[in-house]
Design a protein around this motif. Structure first.
Motif, PDB file in Angstrom:
ATOM      1  N   GLU A   8     -60.380  53.869  52.580  1.00 15.21           N
ATOM      2  CA  GLU A   8     -60.226  54.995  51.650  1.00 15.21           C
ATOM      3  C   GLU A   8     -58.759  55.327  51.433  1.00 15.21           C
ATOM      4  OE1 GLU A   8     -62.591  58.280  53.054  1.00 15.21           O
ATOM      5  OE2 GLU A   8     -64.440  57.115  52.887  1.00 15.21           O
ATOM      6  N   ASP A   9     -57.967  55.306  52.504  1.00 14.20           N
ATOM      7  CA  ASP A   9     -56.521  55.559  52.380  1.00 14.20           C
ATOM      8  C   ASP A   9     -55.863  54.522  51.478  1.00 14.20           C
ATOM      9  OD1 ASP A   9     -56.680  57.771  54.039  1.00 14.20           O
ATOM     10  OD2 ASP A   9     -55.941  56.710  55.818  1.00 14.20           O
ATOM     11  N   ALA A  15     -56.900  55.174  47.869  1.00 23.66           N
ATOM     12  CA  ALA A  15     -56.224  56.374  47.347  1.00 23.66           C
ATOM     13  C   ALA A  15     -54.796  56.029  46.948  1.00 23.66           C
ATOM     14  CB  ALA A  15     -56.253  57.486  48.386  1.00 23.66           C
ATOM     15  N   VAL A  63     -55.208  61.114  42.953  1.00 19.28           N
ATOM     16  CA  VAL A  63     -56.379  61.463  43.760  1.00 19.28           C
ATOM     17  C   VAL A  63     -56.303  62.961  44.045  1.00 19.28           C
ATOM     18  CG1 VAL A  63     -57.535  61.139  45.986  1.00 19.28           C
ATOM     19  CG2 VAL A  63     -56.615  59.164  44.753  1.00 19.28           C
ATOM     20  N   ARG A  95     -60.652  64.098  48.543  1.00 12.70           N
ATOM     21  CA  ARG A  95     -61.140  63.057  49.448  1.00 12.70           C
ATOM     22  C   ARG A  95     -62.338  63.605  50.202  1.00 12.70           C
ATOM     23  NH1 ARG A  95     -56.568  59.498  52.057  1.00 12.70           N
ATOM     24  NH2 ARG A  95     -55.063  59.473  50.390  1.00 12.70           N
ATOM     25  N   ARG A  96     -63.341  62.775  50.296  1.00 13.58           N
ATOM     26  CA  ARG A  96     -64.561  63.149  51.026  1.00 13.58           C
ATOM     27  C   ARG A  96     -65.110  64.497  50.554  1.00 13.58           C
ATOM     28  NH1 ARG A  96     -64.818  60.414  56.736  1.00 13.58           N
ATOM     29  NH2 ARG A  96     -64.049  58.404  56.066  1.00 13.58           N
ATOM     30  N   TRP A  97     -65.208  64.633  49.245  1.00 14.96           N
ATOM     31  CA  TRP A  97     -65.687  65.878  48.632  1.00 14.96           C
ATOM     32  C   TRP A  97     -67.197  65.963  48.784  1.00 14.96           C
ATOM     33  CZ3 TRP A  97     -68.821  67.678  44.699  1.00 14.96           C
ATOM     34  CH2 TRP A  97     -68.601  68.999  44.304  1.00 14.96           C
ATOM     35  N   GLU A 133     -71.600  63.174  49.958  1.00 17.46           N
ATOM     36  CA  GLU A 133     -70.154  63.009  49.903  1.00 17.46           C
ATOM     37  C   GLU A 133     -69.717  62.002  48.838  1.00 17.46           C
ATOM     38  OE1 GLU A 133     -67.703  62.920  53.694  1.00 17.46           O
ATOM     39  OE2 GLU A 133     -67.672  60.822  53.072  1.00 17.46           O
ATOM     40  N   ASP A 186     -66.413  59.744  48.118  1.00 16.65           N
ATOM     41  CA  ASP A 186     -65.253  59.290  48.886  1.00 16.65           C
ATOM     42  C   ASP A 186     -63.943  59.796  48.304  1.00 16.65           C
ATOM     43  OD1 ASP A 186     -66.873  57.918  50.693  1.00 16.65           O
ATOM     44  OD2 ASP A 186     -66.758  56.044  49.557  1.00 16.65           O
ATOM     45  N   LEU A 187     -63.707  59.527  47.023  1.00 11.49           N
ATOM     46  CA  LEU A 187     -62.459  59.932  46.376  1.00 11.49           C
ATOM     47  C   LEU A 187     -62.755  60.419  44.965  1.00 11.49           C
ATOM     48  CD1 LEU A 187     -60.293  56.786  47.274  1.00 11.49           C
ATOM     49  CD2 LEU A 187     -60.163  59.017  48.386  1.00 11.49           C
TER      50      LEU A 187
END
Length: 117
Positions: free
Chosen positions: A14-15, A18, A28, A31-33, A39, A41-42
């Motif tokens: 994920e990093d 992003a 971005v 994150r993890r909304w 959820e 991820d982005l």
């Protein structure tokens, strides 16, 4: 892969994704909304467009792509609908659903508008 190792591999993927979106000029913004469906991820922005991004990490891009299920897509849609409801244009906000695949060597392959395919 153990649960903990898998978790950290997912966070690292994920990093990486992003950073990939940020470098390409698509900021971005979340994150993890968490929404009612689960959820996302982005979440990124490209001008007025909101991009919901599902990140999948595996040994190969093909294996990662196989891990996106219809059930998961439905959950992401439900959460995205909630997020869009809070946007100034509401349901008229342009949106896109991308899937970002990260292989074992860290290579990223983005499938833009993947849920429409």
């Amino acid at each position: 892969m153990s649960g903990r190792t898998s978790y950290y591999a997912g966070v690292s993927a994920e990093d990486q994704v992003a950073q990939f979106y940020d470098r390409s000029g698509r900021q971005v913004v979340a994150r993890r909304w968490r929404g009612p469906g689960g959820e996302i991820d982005l979440i990124a922005r490209d001008g007025a467009e909101v991009i919901f991004i599902e990140v999948k990490q595996a040994r190969s891009h093909a294996i990662a792509a196989e891990r996106v299920t219809h059930r998961q897509m439905a959950r992401i849609y439900a959460s995205a609908e909630c997020f869009i409801g809070k946007e100034p244009a509401g349901s008229l906000t342009p949106v896109r659903f991308d899937v970002a695949l990260v292989d074992g060597t860290g290579r990223i392959k983005v499938l833009e508008n993947a849920f429409a395919a």
